[in-house]
Design a protein around this motif. Structure first.
Motif, PDB file in Angstrom:
ATOM      1  N   TRP A 366     104.617 -59.921 -39.691  1.00 11.26           N
ATOM      2  CA  TRP A 366     106.335 -60.679 -38.843  1.00 11.26           C
ATOM      3  C   TRP A 366     107.584 -59.971 -39.290  1.00 11.26           C
ATOM      4  CZ3 TRP A 366     106.301 -66.020 -37.224  1.00 11.26           C
ATOM      5  CH2 TRP A 366     104.966 -66.747 -37.594  1.00 11.26           C
ATOM      6  N   GLY A 367     108.544 -59.683 -37.846  1.00 22.08           N
ATOM      7  CA  GLY A 367     108.707 -58.792 -37.244  1.00 22.08           C
ATOM      8  C   GLY A 367     110.271 -59.220 -36.462  1.00 22.08           C
ATOM      9  N   PRO A 368     110.947 -58.907 -36.008  1.00 20.08           N
ATOM     10  CA  PRO A 368     112.116 -58.794 -34.584  1.00 20.08           C
ATOM     11  C   PRO A 368     111.703 -59.087 -33.936  1.00 20.08           C
ATOM     12  CG  PRO A 368     113.078 -56.478 -36.074  1.00 20.08           C
ATOM     13  CD  PRO A 368     111.548 -57.149 -37.129  1.00 20.08           C
ATOM     14  N   GLY A 369     111.820 -59.895 -33.082  1.00 18.68           N
ATOM     15  CA  GLY A 369     111.362 -59.356 -31.662  1.00 18.68           C
ATOM     16  C   GLY A 369     111.780 -60.728 -30.534  1.00 18.68           C
ATOM     17  N   LYS A 370     111.176 -61.082 -29.707  1.00 15.22           N
ATOM     18  CA  LYS A 370     111.516 -61.954 -28.975  1.00 15.22           C
ATOM     19  C   LYS A 370     110.258 -63.354 -28.614  1.00 15.22           C
ATOM     20  CE  LYS A 370     115.030 -60.594 -26.252  1.00 15.22           C
ATOM     21  NZ  LYS A 370     115.781 -59.994 -24.871  1.00 15.22           N
ATOM     22  N   ILE A 371     110.516 -64.079 -28.542  1.00 16.48           N
ATOM     23  CA  ILE A 371     109.857 -65.450 -28.755  1.00 16.48           C
ATOM     24  C   ILE A 371     110.232 -66.896 -27.408  1.00 16.48           C
ATOM     25  CG2 ILE A 371     110.399 -66.473 -31.284  1.00 16.48           C
ATOM     26  CD1 ILE A 371     107.880 -68.242 -30.949  1.00 16.48           C
ATOM     27  N   ARG A 400      82.706 -70.322 -58.596  1.00 21.97           N
ATOM     28  CA  ARG A 400      81.991 -69.960 -57.222  1.00 21.97           C
ATOM     29  C   ARG A 400      81.923 -68.267 -56.564  1.00 21.97           C
ATOM     30  NH1 ARG A 400      81.259 -74.058 -52.561  1.00 21.97           N
ATOM     31  NH2 ARG A 400      83.351 -73.445 -52.561  1.00 21.97           N
ATOM     32  N   TRP A 401      81.240 -68.333 -56.072  1.00 26.62           N
ATOM     33  CA  TRP A 401      81.513 -67.397 -54.805  1.00 26.62           C
ATOM     34  C   TRP A 401      81.477 -67.694 -53.321  1.00 26.62           C
ATOM     35  CZ3 TRP A 401      82.575 -61.867 -56.606  1.00 26.62           C
ATOM     36  CH2 TRP A 401      82.219 -61.405 -58.071  1.00 26.62           C
ATOM     37  N   ILE A 402      82.876 -67.655 -53.419  1.00 31.36           N
ATOM     38  CA  ILE A 402      82.659 -66.874 -51.729  1.00 31.36           C
ATOM     39  C   ILE A 402      83.577 -66.603 -50.660  1.00 31.36           C
ATOM     40  CG2 ILE A 402      84.066 -69.479 -52.529  1.00 31.36           C
ATOM     41  CD1 ILE A 402      86.679 -68.854 -52.202  1.00 31.36           C
ATOM     42  N   PRO A 403      83.106 -66.215 -49.682  1.00 33.52           N
ATOM     43  CA  PRO A 403      83.420 -65.390 -48.355  1.00 33.52           C
ATOM     44  C   PRO A 403      84.694 -65.189 -48.304  1.00 33.52           C
ATOM     45  CG  PRO A 403      81.983 -67.014 -47.118  1.00 33.52           C
ATOM     46  CD  PRO A 403      82.669 -67.607 -48.697  1.00 33.52           C
ATOM     47  N   VAL A 404      85.524 -64.479 -47.937  1.00 32.21           N
ATOM     48  CA  VAL A 404      86.673 -63.731 -46.982  1.00 32.21           C
ATOM     49  C   VAL A 404      87.274 -63.214 -46.596  1.00 32.21           C
ATOM     50  CG1 VAL A 404      88.067 -65.708 -49.525  1.00 32.21           C
ATOM     51  CG2 VAL A 404      87.379 -62.894 -49.848  1.00 32.21           C
ATOM     52  N   LYS A 405      88.001 -63.275 -45.752  1.00 34.60           N
ATOM     53  CA  LYS A 405      87.887 -61.907 -45.188  1.00 34.60           C
ATOM     54  C   LYS A 405      89.913 -61.129 -45.531  1.00 34.60           C
ATOM     55  CE  LYS A 405      90.130 -61.833 -41.144  1.00 34.60           C
ATOM     56  NZ  LYS A 405      90.408 -62.137 -39.286  1.00 34.60           N
ATOM     57  N   PRO A 406      89.845 -60.275 -46.191  1.00 35.67           N
ATOM     58  CA  PRO A 406      91.251 -59.594 -46.502  1.00 35.67           C
ATOM     59  C   PRO A 406      91.882 -59.032 -45.838  1.00 35.67           C
ATOM     60  CG  PRO A 406      88.668 -59.317 -47.832  1.00 35.67           C
ATOM     61  CD  PRO A 406      88.686 -59.804 -46.912  1.00 35.67           C
ATOM     62  N   PHE A 407      92.709 -59.061 -45.632  1.00 39.69           N
ATOM     63  CA  PHE A 407      93.774 -58.607 -44.386  1.00 39.69           C
ATOM     64  C   PHE A 407      95.178 -58.415 -44.300  1.00 39.69           C
ATOM     65  CE2 PHE A 407      93.861 -62.235 -42.239  1.00 39.69           C
ATOM     66  CZ  PHE A 407      94.779 -62.953 -42.084  1.00 39.69           C
ATOM     67  N   PRO A 408      95.825 -57.071 -44.576  1.00 41.62           N
ATOM     68  CA  PRO A 408      97.618 -56.741 -44.005  1.00 41.62           C
ATOM     69  C   PRO A 408      98.107 -58.398 -43.886  1.00 41.62           C
ATOM     70  CG  PRO A 408      96.340 -55.016 -43.409  1.00 41.62           C
ATOM     71  CD  PRO A 408      95.157 -56.318 -43.222  1.00 41.62           C
ATOM     72  N   MET A 409      99.285 -57.911 -44.781  1.00 38.53           N
ATOM     73  CA  MET A 409     100.726 -59.168 -44.096  1.00 38.53           C
ATOM     74  C   MET A 409     101.116 -58.462 -44.484  1.00 38.53           C
ATOM     75  SD  MET A 409      99.568 -62.723 -43.023  1.00 38.53           S
ATOM     76  CE  MET A 409     100.988 -62.375 -41.871  1.00 38.53           C
ATOM     77  N   ALA A 410     102.553 -58.984 -43.198  1.00 40.45           N
ATOM     78  CA  ALA A 410     103.863 -58.094 -43.966  1.00 40.45           C
ATOM     79  C   ALA A 410     105.046 -59.522 -43.311  1.00 40.45           C
ATOM     80  CB  ALA A 410     104.341 -57.051 -44.110  1.00 40.45           C
ATOM     81  N   VAL A 411     106.209 -59.326 -43.389  1.00 45.64           N
ATOM     82  CA  VAL A 411     106.973 -59.916 -43.464  1.00 45.64           C
ATOM     83  C   VAL A 411     108.590 -58.932 -43.346  1.00 45.64           C
ATOM     84  CG1 VAL A 411     107.744 -61.938 -45.374  1.00 45.64           C
ATOM     85  CG2 VAL A 411     108.799 -61.937 -42.873  1.00 45.64           C
ATOM     86  N   MET A 412     109.298 -58.755 -42.698  1.00 45.54           N
ATOM     87  CA  MET A 412     109.773 -57.560 -42.506  1.00 45.54           C
ATOM     88  C   MET A 412     111.401 -58.292 -43.256  1.00 45.54           C
ATOM     89  SD  MET A 412     107.190 -55.903 -41.505  1.00 45.54           S
ATOM     90  CE  MET A 412     106.755 -56.788 -40.670  1.00 45.54           C
ATOM     91  N   ASN A 413     112.158 -57.408 -43.478  1.00 47.63           N
ATOM     92  CA  ASN A 413     113.712 -58.108 -43.889  1.00 47.63           C
ATOM     93  C   ASN A 413     114.201 -59.381 -45.119  1.00 47.63           C
ATOM     94  OD1 ASN A 413     115.501 -56.094 -41.829  1.00 47.63           O
ATOM     95  ND2 ASN A 413     113.724 -57.170 -39.886  1.00 47.63           N
ATOM     96  N   GLN A 414     113.354 -58.837 -45.994  1.00 45.92           N
ATOM     97  CA  GLN A 414     113.154 -59.820 -47.035  1.00 45.92           C
ATOM     98  C   GLN A 414     114.446 -59.537 -48.107  1.00 45.92           C
ATOM     99  OE1 GLN A 414     111.720 -63.838 -46.616  1.00 45.92           O
ATOM    100  NE2 GLN A 414     112.065 -62.240 -44.570  1.00 45.92           N
ATOM    101  N   LEU A 457     107.935 -57.632 -47.220  1.00 42.69           N
ATOM    102  CA  LEU A 457     107.319 -58.771 -48.025  1.00 42.69           C
ATOM    103  C   LEU A 457     105.670 -58.485 -48.257  1.00 42.69           C
ATOM    104  CD1 LEU A 457     108.241 -62.010 -49.631  1.00 42.69           C
ATOM    105  CD2 LEU A 457     105.719 -61.379 -49.787  1.00 42.69           C
ATOM    106  N   LEU A 458     104.561 -57.741 -48.555  1.00 44.53           N
ATOM    107  CA  LEU A 458     103.150 -57.576 -48.081  1.00 44.53           C
ATOM    108  C   LEU A 458     102.508 -58.435 -49.606  1.00 44.53           C
ATOM    109  CD1 LEU A 458     104.860 -54.695 -47.384  1.00 44.53           C
ATOM    110  CD2 LEU A 458     102.567 -53.427 -48.626  1.00 44.53           C
ATOM    111  N   TRP A 459     101.526 -58.570 -48.485  1.00 45.39           N
ATOM    112  CA  TRP A 459     100.609 -59.464 -49.278  1.00 45.39           C
ATOM    113  C   TRP A 459      99.493 -59.059 -48.126  1.00 45.39           C
ATOM    114  CZ3 TRP A 459     103.634 -62.226 -46.027  1.00 45.39           C
ATOM    115  CH2 TRP A 459     102.859 -63.310 -44.988  1.00 45.39           C
ATOM    116  N   ILE A 460      98.259 -59.874 -48.933  1.00 45.60           N
ATOM    117  CA  ILE A 460      96.410 -59.604 -48.045  1.00 45.60           C
ATOM    118  C   ILE A 460      96.756 -61.660 -47.950  1.00 45.60           C
ATOM    119  CG2 ILE A 460      94.505 -59.334 -48.575  1.00 45.60           C
ATOM    120  CD1 ILE A 460      95.280 -56.859 -50.531  1.00 45.60           C
ATOM    121  N   GLN A 461      96.145 -61.371 -47.115  1.00 47.53           N
ATOM    122  CA  GLN A 461      95.807 -62.949 -46.414  1.00 47.53           C
ATOM    123  C   GLN A 461      93.945 -63.082 -46.940  1.00 47.53           C
ATOM    124  OE1 GLN A 461      97.893 -65.235 -45.091  1.00 47.53           O
ATOM    125  NE2 GLN A 461      96.153 -66.679 -44.442  1.00 47.53           N
ATOM    126  N   MET A 462      93.754 -64.257 -47.366  1.00 47.04           N
ATOM    127  CA  MET A 462      92.254 -64.231 -47.616  1.00 47.04           C
ATOM    128  C   MET A 462      92.204 -65.823 -47.989  1.00 47.04           C
ATOM    129  SD  MET A 462      91.405 -61.741 -51.047  1.00 47.04           S
ATOM    130  CE  MET A 462      93.121 -61.777 -52.222  1.00 47.04           C
TER     131      MET A 462
END
Length: 581
Positions: A366-371, A400-414, A457-462
């Motif tokens: 998530w960064g600066p742009g136009k919507i 309990r073991w569950i399946p996830v898809k970890p992928f990188p996320m960030a939101v800028m300018n915090q 701000l960095l996190w891993i979505q799971m």
């Protein structure tokens, strides 16, 4: 005499109803008149509408307006209309439509609007979304006033129950009041902008205008469900089947309605096939397009066959759908469920073994742009679409073991962040099933190191995956590593604004030391004018920053020789209680 008066009142009432109904049909039932006005395609009669709706409602009882008025302007005043949403500002296009909805063959985009060009109807490229008339023109969210006057007038109990449901009150997403909500954390879908402008602005380094905040929320609102999203099922008119046509309704919502019913990747299509990457429909709904669907699709097992609703339990309340559906597996697979409960793998969810080839987002920033033409510090650069061969397995809050898809996320300018690094859960385990999710996320930190748009701000979505069930993954896909490490090699292509499309890859490693997203690389990136690389590809500067501590390894196989015997013989595995029958 009293009886005569009552009969007279009843007859008068019936006459008023017929007259009110027929005043709309006076025009719309007269093809010659409609064609003379230039709207011949909107000719219809009460008989065919009744056959499609299967309801005795008059035109005005569903569409409002003024059925007594004889002129077009007066009759249409206050009428609830189809919302055709333009790309510019997500503004509802109020000009009269010359053509009705068209029906295509792509199940994700089967409904679309057309416009005239050189006297011929062509797909209207200025339109970004279609919503039904129980949505608000200003916000695109549910219009409960219209719902109460139309569907709710006849279905009062259902309307009142729906109005309190999780879907109606947007009970999940509305709790993400910002990027730093302590109870929920940052989310892939972004925050709930409505009512939270002050808090968001206070923690944002770039200007966040009220208009930008409003437009961000309108983008979210296109998914918010009303009565018609579930029960209205317009189709191309079929002379052989009078029930099929532009006014077709269904009592039990079909599975397609949960996926937006042909109005692009909205409702559950986005969270399942994009974010989780393991959706029920797959095919044209998946990103990249063509991923395998859930095996239950071919078997014609629908959403409400597994997820409890008023169809199976009237006490649950109209519009409530039970999120957790694992108890329903035993109805069709009793032997598998029974023997799994006593097997060596009893602490694995069914999905942990039966989901492969995870598609969708493999990175989002998530960064600066136009919507919709409006500048915002929060544009979602999401089109890092690709594949992860198998999910990563983690233990949920109950072990309990569950399946996830970890992928990188960030939101800028915090400006700040209250979180501690490590694994977090969106909702606590002690909540009732109707309110709880099994979604996790990993907080990385608030990092410097960008040439602009700093303080990311960095996190891993799971998110937990539950669909795209099919053939089980191999034993070696979990136990091939002698130290229990899980390694997935991910490939993707970027195709959002900011740059020409480019391909890339990274690896996801889960071992006894933590969870790591590493080795992010791509071919040469050519940013478009007005875009900075840090807005949509902060990983170029932050490298392997996405990592959290903890033990994410799978149980280690100590006797490899015995393991190989079981691995190569399914019958031996089942007889020994390693796997279910």
């Amino acid at each position: 005499m009293i009886r005569a008066i009552l009969v007279g009142i009843m007859i008068a009432g019936a006459a008023i109803t017929v007259e009110a109904s027929d005043s709309c049909i006076e025009c719309h039932g007269n093809r010659q008149r409609m064609e003379s006005l230039g709207y011949g395609h909107f000719t219809m009669n009460s008989k065919e509408v009744g056959a499609q709706t299967r309801m005795p409602a008059t035109c005005s009882e569903c569409h409002l307006g003024n059925p007594v008025a004889k002129e077009k302007e007066g009759a249409h005043r206050g009428m609830a209309r189809l919302l055709v949403v333009g790309k510019k500002g997500f503004t509802v296009i109020t000009s009269a439509r010359r053509y009705p909805l068209e029906y295509g063959t792509n199940p994700m985009n089967r409904l679309y609007t057309v416009a005239g060009k050189d006297g011929m109807p062509v797909k209207d490229t200025s339109v970004t979304a279609i919503s039904w008339h129980d949505k608000r023109v200003d916000t695109l969210s549910q219009d409960f006033e219209v719902m109460g006057k139309t569907c709710g007038a006849c279905h009062r109990k259902e309307f009142e129950e729906f109005s309190r449901s999780t879907m109606a009150i947007n009970g999940k997403q509305s709790q993400y009041k910002g990027w730093i909500t302590p109870e929920r954390g940052p989310h892939n879908c972004g925050p709930w902008f409505e009512g939270n402008f002050g808090a968001l602005q206070a923690n944002t380094q770039l200007p966040l205008s009220p208009e930008g905040n409003r437009i961000n929320q309108k983008a979210c609102n296109t998914c918010h469900v009303g009565c018609l999203d579930c029960h209205f099922n317009p189709q191309k008119k079929n002379n052989a089947d009078p029930s099929r046509g532009p006014h077709t309704f269904v009592k039990t919502p079909p599975s397609e309605s949960c996926y937006g019913n042909g109005r692009a990747s909205i409702c559950h299509a986005g969270p399942e096939d994009r974010r989780r990457g393991a959706g029920y429909f797959g095919g044209s709904f998946s990103f990249p397009e063509g991923n395998e669907p859930d095996v239950h699709l071919k078997a014609r097992v629908g959403c409400l066959d597994c997820h409890e609703s008023t169809k199976s339990n009237p006490a649950i309340g109209h519009g409530m759908v039970k999120r957790q559906a694992q108890d329903s597996c035993g109805r069709c697979h009793p032997e598998a469920v029974k023997t799994h409960a006593t097997s060596r793998h009893r602490d694995l969810s069914c999905e942990a073994c039966h989901i492969q080839k995870v598609a969708g987002y493999q990175g989002t920033y998530w960064g600066p742009g136009k919507i919709a033409g409006t500048a915002t510090p929060y544009f979602k650069y999401k089109a890092y679409y690709g594949y992860m061969p198998e999910p990563v397995l983690i233990k949920d809050q109950k072990g309990r073991w569950i399946p996830v898809k970890p992928f990188p996320m960030a939101v800028m300018n915090q400006k700040g962040s209250p979180f501690t690094p490590g694994l977090h859960w969106r909702y606590p385990s002690d909540l009732p099933e109707l309110k709880r999710t099994d979604d996790a996320w990993g907080y990385v930190g608030l990092l410097d190191g960008l040439p602009e748009n700093n303080k990311a701000l960095l996190w891993i979505q799971m998110d937990k995956m539950s669909h795209k069930l099919g053939k089980s993954r191999s034993c070696d896909s979990c136990h091939g590593s002698p130290d229990g490490a899980q390694l997935q090699k991910v490939t993707w292509e970027y195709s959002d604004p900011g740059a020409m499309p480019f391909n890339g890859s990274h690896e996801v490693l889960a071992d006894r030391n933590g969870l790591f997203i590493k080795g992010m690389r791509s071919e040469k990136i050519e940013p478009e004018q007005g875009y900075s690389l840090s807005a949509f590809a902060p990983w170029v500067y932050l490298k392997d920053a996405w990592r959290i501590g903890g033990d994410f390894s799978l149980p280690v196989i100590k006797d490899r020789k015995r393991y190989e015997t079981f691995r190569d013989s399914p019958d031996t595995r089942e007889n020994a209680g390693i796997m279910h029958h």
